[in-house]
Design an enzyme around this catalytic site. Structure first.
Site, PDB file in Angstrom:
ATOM      1  N   SER A 202      -1.812  -0.288  -3.324  1.00 29.73           N
ATOM      2  CA  SER A 202      -2.324   0.119  -2.011  1.00 29.73           C
ATOM      3  C   SER A 202      -1.293   0.041  -0.894  1.00 29.73           C
ATOM      4  CB  SER A 202      -3.553  -0.707  -1.630  1.00 29.73           C
ATOM      5  OG  SER A 202      -3.196  -2.030  -1.316  1.00 29.73           O
TER       6      SER A 202
ATOM      7  N   LYS B  76      -2.791  -5.793   3.906  1.00 30.77           N
ATOM      8  CA  LYS B  76      -2.883  -4.472   4.539  1.00 30.77           C
ATOM      9  C   LYS B  76      -2.029  -4.447   5.803  1.00 30.77           C
ATOM     10  CE  LYS B  76      -5.982  -3.271   1.540  1.00 30.77           C
ATOM     11  NZ  LYS B  76      -5.550  -2.500   0.404  1.00 30.77           N
TER      12      LYS B  76
END
Length: 175
Positions: free
Chosen positions: A43, A91
């Site tokens: 990701s 993230k």
């Protein structure tokens, strides 16, 4: 014989004193200051794990830097997953409270980030479970700021707080 018992006893006492000082110091350091973590998944490619499943980056997570929940757009952060509290995710911070962000696949095309929240996304948009899936994230879920790649050695580097130009908020909440 008495001297060897005395010597062994002194060594044992010294070990115990060192152990009972070192362990709390180490635990406090790892809990409050910094720790390391292995990054899994794709990701955050290409920033982290550019080799895909063949390798995993190990990053330094700085707890101290986020102790007052102060983050900037572009920071790579570790946070408790809003969908699975047993899991931590890494993230990039895209938007902060008051910012208006254009979403990617979220139910609303535009989202204004509420007070006390942030919008986080993975760099590899098609392979990331992020705010586009679960919405704005409470700053209370913030765990640490990823500051450096420590492993593998050829990738050792400082992680810059860079916001991809195509992901800049449409409007910032700054006055």
């Amino acid at each position: 014989m008495a001297q060897s018992q005395s010597w062994a006893r002194r060594c044992f006492k010294a070990f115990c004193k060192g152990f009972f000082v070192a362990v709390p110091v180490a635990v406090t350091f790892l809990d409050r200051v910094a720790c390391v973590a292995r990054v899994e998944g794709s990701s955050m490619q290409p920033s982290l794990n550019p080799g895909g499943s063949q390798s995993s980056d190990v990053v330094l997570l700085n707890h101290w830097k986020v102790r007052n929940f102060e983050v900037q757009r572009g920071d790579i952060v570790s946070l408790v997953s809003p969908k699975n509290p047993e899991q931590k995710i890494i993230k990039r911070v895209i938007a902060l409270e008051g910012d208006i962000v254009r979403t990617i696949g979220h139910k609303n095309r535009l989202v204004k980030v509420p007070r006390g929240h942030m919008w986080v996304e993975g760099d590899h948009h098609g392979h990331s479970f992020d705010s586009n899936s679960f919405g704005p994230v409470s700053l209370g879920l913030l765990h640490a700021h990823a500051t450096h790649i420590l492993w593998p050695p050829e990738r050792w580097q400082r992680l810059e707080s860079v916001l991809p130009p195509e992901r800049c908020p449409l409007q910032t909440g700054e006055k």
